[in-house]
Scaffold this motif. Structure first.
Motif: not given
Length: 178
Positions: A96, A121-122, A139-140
């Motif tokens: 993602d 991720n993200g 992440d994110n």
């Protein structure tokens, strides 16, 4: 087939201009580059490095996106516009991830072994960002346009500038040098 459907749905969700599957399949170079990369990566893992590299260069010629066959890419990568994107051999990209044009996931010299970034991720990487070296992007996290990132970025951070600094962490405004 579900993997292909996932990527189509990702493009529909990420880009308001992506109106239908046929338009995405025909008009989006990011999806073409990812398709070619999956083939080149498979062939690379068979040890047919020259053929894998040749396929990646054909993809670069057709899409303007260069993804080394050795790079590891997770599910639902969205490359918007894509022209000028470069993803190095030992780069690892999580699930993602959103990446815009002119992004580089590159090395910093003649290091051996793991020499390209690991992206969690993200993560969103904005236009023109340069993420260089064997570093980790949590992440994110979000990397601002034209940022130059040379050090690890924690999870849930927003980084901007040259060199990049953290301006938001876990939703709170901060000013932290990397």
């Amino acid at each position: 087939m579900s993997s292909f459907r996932n990527i189509i749905n990702t493009y529909k969700a990420q880009d308001p201009a992506a109106t239908n599957a046929l338009s995405i399949i025909i008009n989006y170079p990011g999806i073409h580059a990812i398709f070619f990369h999956r083939i080149a990566h498979f062939i690379n893992n068979l040890g047919l490095k020259f053929l894998a590299r040749f396929i990646s260069q054909v993809a670069r010629f057709l899409t303007g996106i260069e993804i080394h066959p050795g790079a590891t890419i997770g599910k639902r990568l969205f490359i918007d516009h894509g022209n000028g994107v470069v993803i190095g051999e030992t780069a690892e990209i999580g699930d993602d991830v959103v990446m815009f044009h002119q992004v580089t996931l590159g090395g910093t010299g003649h290091d051996k072994g793991k020499r390209h970034p690991t992206v969690g991720n993200g993560v969103t990487i904005a236009t023109g960002a340069k993420v260089l070296g064997n570093i980790k992007i949590g992440d994110n996290s979000k990397i601002g346009a034209n940022a130059v990132v040379l050090k690890n970025v924690p999870e849930n951070a927003t980084v901007v500038g040259i060199p990049a600094k953290i301006v938001k962490l876990n939703g709170e405004k901060v000013n932290i040098s990397l």
